[in-house]
Design a protein around this motif. Structure first.
Motif, short mmCIF file in Angstrom:
data_model
loop_
_atom_site.label_atom_id
_atom_site.label_comp_id
_atom_site.label_asym_id
_atom_site.label_seq_id
_atom_site.Cartn_x
_atom_site.Cartn_y
_atom_site.Cartn_z
N PRO A 254 6.45 21.26 -22.17
CA PRO A 254 5.18 21.25 -22.62
C PRO A 254 4.75 19.96 -23.74
O PRO A 254 3.69 19.60 -23.80
N THR A 255 5.91 19.26 -23.86
CA THR A 255 5.75 18.25 -24.60
C THR A 255 4.84 16.82 -23.89
O THR A 255 4.36 15.98 -24.63
N THR A 256 5.17 16.90 -22.79
CA THR A 256 4.31 16.04 -21.99
C THR A 256 2.93 16.46 -21.54
O THR A 256 2.28 15.41 -21.09
N TRP A 257 2.54 17.53 -21.80
CA TRP A 257 1.20 17.96 -21.39
C TRP A 257 0.11 17.27 -22.05
O TRP A 257 -1.23 17.25 -21.71
N ILE A 258 0.34 16.89 -23.26
CA ILE A 258 -0.77 15.84 -24.03
C ILE A 258 -1.40 14.89 -23.23
O ILE A 258 -2.54 14.49 -23.38
N PHE B 82 -4.56 22.19 -28.02
CA PHE B 82 -4.90 22.12 -26.51
C PHE B 82 -3.82 23.31 -25.70
O PHE B 82 -2.73 23.58 -26.57
N GLY B 83 -4.37 23.54 -24.72
CA GLY B 83 -3.58 24.56 -23.80
C GLY B 83 -3.78 24.10 -22.45
O GLY B 83 -4.55 23.12 -22.00
N MET B 84 -2.78 24.62 -21.66
CA MET B 84 -2.69 24.30 -20.19
C MET B 84 -3.01 25.76 -19.29
O MET B 84 -2.40 26.93 -20.03
N LEU B 85 -3.81 25.98 -18.41
CA LEU B 85 -3.74 26.94 -17.43
C LEU B 85 -2.22 27.18 -16.81
O LEU B 85 -1.83 26.24 -16.29
N PHE B 86 -2.05 28.25 -16.93
CA PHE B 86 -0.57 28.65 -16.38
C PHE B 86 -0.61 28.68 -14.85
O PHE B 86 0.33 28.60 -14.00
N GLY C 210 -2.93 18.40 -33.12
CA GLY C 210 -2.27 17.37 -32.73
C GLY C 210 -0.89 17.31 -32.67
O GLY C 210 -0.21 16.29 -32.42
N LYS C 211 -0.25 18.35 -33.00
CA LYS C 211 1.44 18.37 -33.18
C LYS C 211 1.93 19.39 -32.22
O LYS C 211 1.22 20.47 -32.11
N PRO C 212 3.02 19.22 -31.64
CA PRO C 212 3.57 20.02 -30.74
C PRO C 212 3.98 21.31 -31.62
O PRO C 212 4.17 21.37 -32.82
N ILE C 213 4.15 22.45 -30.77
CA ILE C 213 4.29 23.69 -31.44
C ILE C 213 6.06 23.78 -31.34
O ILE C 213 6.50 23.84 -30.48
N THR C 214 6.34 23.96 -32.64
CA THR C 214 7.98 23.50 -32.68
C THR C 214 8.67 24.85 -33.42
O THR C 214 9.44 25.46 -32.83
N ALA C 215 7.94 25.40 -34.51
CA ALA C 215 8.59 26.43 -35.17
C ALA C 215 8.72 27.99 -34.33
O ALA C 215 9.94 28.29 -34.37
#
Length: 165
Positions: free
Chosen positions: A19-23, A86-90, A133-138
């Motif tokens: 998911p870190t590349t989806w931006i 942001f999100g992506m369709l699965f 704007g930040k990746p979801i990490t926690a």
């Protein structure tokens, strides 16, 4: 490696998602407006025709050089990427794994256990990968929303993988 998610099980191809590349992916969805606006039918040919027409009109009116408005639009898009949610369709990822014809269930594997969904509902999932704007990490790397947005206030978190049964 903790950001990598696998799709496995009754599939022809096991798929690895990062998911870190989806931006950088043009298919990303703006989740600040996605569940609010009425869903419109996707007519890609019509959208393409409109985009080409708009570009052609701009070139006729302003020439082939980039006018200040186009530069401003590009700057706005860059800022949006840096601050957006942001999100992506699965569905495209799931279909690329080529599930077997008798696949009927998707198990969402999380750090807290598994969540079972009928396959018909699984194709509508949305994977949120960016928050302001930040990746979801926690509690990520993704949060999962149902296609109808019914769990917007309580998404599925701590996802570690997907298993097709």
């Amino acid at each position: 490696m903790e950001n990598i998610i696998m799709i496995s099980g009754k599939v022809k191809y096991s798929i690895t998602l990062d998911p870190t590349t989806w931006i950088f992916d043009d298919r990303r969805l703006d989740l600040t407006t996605y569940f609010i606006k009425e869903k419109e039918a996707d007519n890609s040919l019509e959208e393409y025709t409109k985009a080409v027409s708009k570009h052609w009109d701009r070139e006729i009116m302003e020439g082939a050089v980039f006018p200040p408005t186009l530069k401003t639009e590009k700057k706005f898009e860059k800022e949006k990427v840096l601050t957006g949610t942001f999100g992506m369709l699965f569905k495209p990822f799931l279909m690329n794994s080529e599930p077997e014809a008798d696949a009927s269930i998707l198990l969402i594997q999380t750090k807290n256990g598994e969540i079972e969904l009928p396959f018909k509902e699984a194709v509508d999932l949305i994977l949120k990968f960016s928050d302001n704007g930040k990746p979801i990490t926690a509690d990520g790397p993704v949060h999962i929303y149902y296609g109808d947005g019914s769990n917007q206030d309580d998404p599925i978190k701590n996802v570690t993988g997907f298993f097709v049964k």
